[in-house]
Write a protein that holds these residues in place. Sequence first.
Motif, short mmCIF file in Angstrom:
data_model
loop_
_atom_site.label_atom_id
_atom_site.label_comp_id
_atom_site.label_asym_id
_atom_site.label_seq_id
_atom_site.Cartn_x
_atom_site.Cartn_y
_atom_site.Cartn_z
N VAL A 144 -109.72 -86.16 92.32
CA VAL A 144 -108.97 -86.45 93.55
C VAL A 144 -109.62 -87.60 94.32
N ASP A 145 -110.95 -87.62 94.36
CA ASP A 145 -111.65 -88.68 95.09
C ASP A 145 -111.33 -90.06 94.50
N LEU A 146 -111.20 -90.14 93.18
CA LEU A 146 -110.84 -91.41 92.55
C LEU A 146 -109.39 -91.79 92.85
N LEU A 147 -108.49 -90.79 92.86
CA LEU A 147 -107.07 -91.09 93.03
C LEU A 147 -106.69 -91.37 94.48
N LEU A 148 -107.50 -90.91 95.43
CA LEU A 148 -107.15 -91.13 96.84
C LEU A 148 -107.15 -92.61 97.20
N ARG A 149 -107.87 -93.40 96.44
CA ARG A 149 -107.86 -94.85 96.71
C ARG A 149 -106.47 -95.43 96.48
N VAL A 150 -105.77 -94.88 95.47
CA VAL A 150 -104.45 -95.39 95.13
C VAL A 150 -103.35 -94.56 95.80
N PHE A 151 -103.57 -93.25 95.88
CA PHE A 151 -102.61 -92.33 96.49
C PHE A 151 -103.28 -91.64 97.68
N PRO A 152 -103.35 -92.29 98.83
CA PRO A 152 -104.08 -91.72 99.98
C PRO A 152 -103.30 -90.59 100.66
N LEU A 211 -99.20 -97.59 85.91
CA LEU A 211 -100.24 -98.60 85.68
C LEU A 211 -99.62 -99.97 85.40
N ARG A 212 -98.55 -99.99 84.60
CA ARG A 212 -97.89 -101.27 84.32
C ARG A 212 -97.31 -101.88 85.59
N ARG A 213 -96.80 -101.05 86.48
CA ARG A 213 -96.25 -101.57 87.73
C ARG A 213 -97.34 -102.17 88.61
N LEU A 214 -98.50 -101.50 88.67
CA LEU A 214 -99.61 -102.04 89.46
C LEU A 214 -100.12 -103.35 88.88
N GLU A 215 -100.20 -103.41 87.53
CA GLU A 215 -100.66 -104.66 86.91
C GLU A 215 -99.69 -105.81 87.20
N GLN A 216 -98.39 -105.51 87.16
CA GLN A 216 -97.40 -106.56 87.47
C GLN A 216 -97.54 -107.02 88.91
N GLU A 217 -97.73 -106.08 89.84
CA GLU A 217 -97.92 -106.45 91.25
C GLU A 217 -99.19 -107.27 91.43
N ALA A 230 -104.50 -108.91 95.50
CA ALA A 230 -104.67 -108.80 94.05
C ALA A 230 -105.99 -108.09 93.71
N GLY A 231 -107.04 -108.37 94.47
CA GLY A 231 -108.33 -107.71 94.23
C GLY A 231 -108.25 -106.21 94.51
N ARG A 232 -107.53 -105.85 95.58
CA ARG A 232 -107.38 -104.42 95.87
C ARG A 232 -106.59 -103.72 94.76
N LEU A 233 -105.53 -104.38 94.28
CA LEU A 233 -104.76 -103.78 93.20
C LEU A 233 -105.59 -103.66 91.92
N ARG A 234 -106.43 -104.65 91.65
CA ARG A 234 -107.32 -104.57 90.49
C ARG A 234 -108.26 -103.37 90.60
N ASP A 235 -108.84 -103.19 91.81
CA ASP A 235 -109.74 -102.05 92.00
C ASP A 235 -108.98 -100.73 91.90
N ASP A 236 -107.73 -100.71 92.36
CA ASP A 236 -106.92 -99.49 92.23
C ASP A 236 -106.69 -99.15 90.76
N ILE A 237 -106.39 -100.17 89.96
CA ILE A 237 -106.16 -99.94 88.53
C ILE A 237 -107.42 -99.39 87.86
N GLU A 238 -108.58 -99.94 88.21
CA GLU A 238 -109.83 -99.47 87.63
C GLU A 238 -110.10 -98.02 88.04
N ALA A 239 -109.79 -97.68 89.29
CA ALA A 239 -109.99 -96.29 89.74
C ALA A 239 -109.10 -95.33 88.96
N LEU A 240 -107.84 -95.73 88.73
CA LEU A 240 -106.94 -94.87 87.97
C LEU A 240 -107.42 -94.72 86.52
N LYS A 241 -107.91 -95.79 85.94
CA LYS A 241 -108.39 -95.71 84.56
C LYS A 241 -109.62 -94.82 84.47
#
Length: 657
Positions: A144-152, A211-217, A230-241
Amino acid sequence: MADPSSYRPQPGEIPDSPGVYRFRDDHRRVIYVGKAKSLRQRLSSYFQDISGLHPRTATMVTTAASVEWTVVATEVEALQLEYSWIKEYDPRFNVKYRDDKSYPSLAVTMNEEIPRAQVMRGPKRKGVRYFGPYAHAWAIRETVDLLLRVFPVRTCSAGVFKRAAAVGRPCLLGYIDKCSAPCVGRVTPEEHRALAEEFCDFMAGRTGTYLRRLEQEMHEAAEELEYERAGRLRDDIEALKRALEKNAVVLADATDADLVALAEDELEAAVQIFHVRGGRVRGQRGWVTDRVANLSTAELVESALTQLYGEERGEAVPREVLVPALPEPPEPVADWLSERRGSRVSLRVPQRGDKKDLMTTVERNAQQALALHKTKRASDLTTRSRALEEIAEALGLDSAPLRIECFDVSHLQGDDVVASMVVFEDGLARKSEYRRFEIKSFAGQDDVRAMHEVVSRRFRRYLREREKTGEWAVEEPEDEVPASLRTEDGRPKRFAYPPQLVVVDGGQPQVAAARRAMDDLGIDDVAVCGLAKRLEEVWLPGEEDPVILPRTSEGLYLLQRVRDEAHRFAIRYQRGKRSQSIRKGPLDTVTGLGEARKKALLKHFGSVKRLRAATVEEICEVPGIGRKTAETVAAALAASGQVAPAVNTATGEIVDD
């Protein structure tokens, strides 16, 4: 103890239709609940001759004082009613699949105006989305701690939420952007609910699309020179992975399945369940239960499924349930699962591929869980003491048998007949005292004769050791054993210390043979019993009926463990002898012929065939071979394939002479 014939229904009273039945004791307590495709056939099986029933079933029908039944329309309804009654009455003779601990799940309270993600245990509530269960709560919190960055989404309690709304300031998570802070109006309740639904979709396995939608954004933001976004979205993708890496991919992306595996013995069964969602192992749980009746693997699976999914509805029941054996018949259980899910559920046994491999892993986990459970149970001092006291009481011994020796015979269709002796002191295995025997007096499938020989040899050695000084009596304690009968470390010699109880692997014939062997030697102060594998009956010498220990008896568990250890040790020795006999050549059977002289003979003659055709004088021409050795070699090779018994040279264990 009631006579089953006293409450047996009259012929023709029992309907020949599906239904559920209850056995009650004389206090009207329900002690067993069962279902049947035909009530008449099933109930009639309980009222046959008691001697023909399984011991645990016989105990149940003699404990009961009445039986009643309810007729239903289909087997699916019978399954539902059986589960309801087991849950309501908690019958003592039914298999109960209960966790030895409470497994946590990740819950999202979609039934609230502002949904909250939290760790939740206990019964499931309506309107709450559950993911898991997980083995540990900390694993949920890390995810949950990792996902809260993307889904607060909100994770705070109701008190914290109300207090933040009252003061107009969010909590710490709101300040570090791990909560969208609906408490202070940063997002509307509708926006927060949409965020919670995305969180649930991601946890349910629909990860690729997001994940594909975030990468496109991210790429679009970079093209528009919005590098910070773009940097925040990159960090969000890494957190989800990173969150996804915690759940290994084991099956195809769209696979939603539960895999159920069993590891069982005569008294207990260990159950392990892997929950696979979106191709990933999202949760695992397991427990160990007592085997009350003589249930097959298919019947254990059916009981596990009804109790596992009895409280589940909707997506909590997966599209596919993989089991080690199908219930008989499988259709009612599959229809019942489909009804609870609301769509078709596939119930089957995996035969090949990734699902078969994963089932093997689940089975391995179940076996390890059962072994760990047995180890913990055996290592408890209080439990061991109670087990020894129960054995003494059941066998009528004057005191607890602090030293138990168990004998087992093993052979392969009458060849390589061997026996083992294992020793348990104070309920624990003493492997330094283990012995193994090579049966020399005969060959063949006569376990009774072999048991008589091995027990005779063991106690004959005991008498020889004792007679060396004439000082030590059988009943004297270990600290009074004279120095002449002690080893260098001060302990009594292996055969100089008698047991209080001898256990043999077998029934009445083997017990009688062991008792006769000791009587022939004048050993009358060592108790004897046998444990038969099929029904776990304890046999005593001269008794026509066995002793039936309760299924929950620690004494029966200890006797079973002792018997299984003797069987394991005997099988290991027998397999070793068999592999040695396979590797032996004709020259290996010649006594006194070492490796160097065997090589010299083969080098001189070129083959065993030429050596067999040679005369004694020709064999004597080989350097290092005298006439006596040459005669021995010639006689051994002329024996038409008759192989003399070889001395076992395996290290680490002693072979009795």
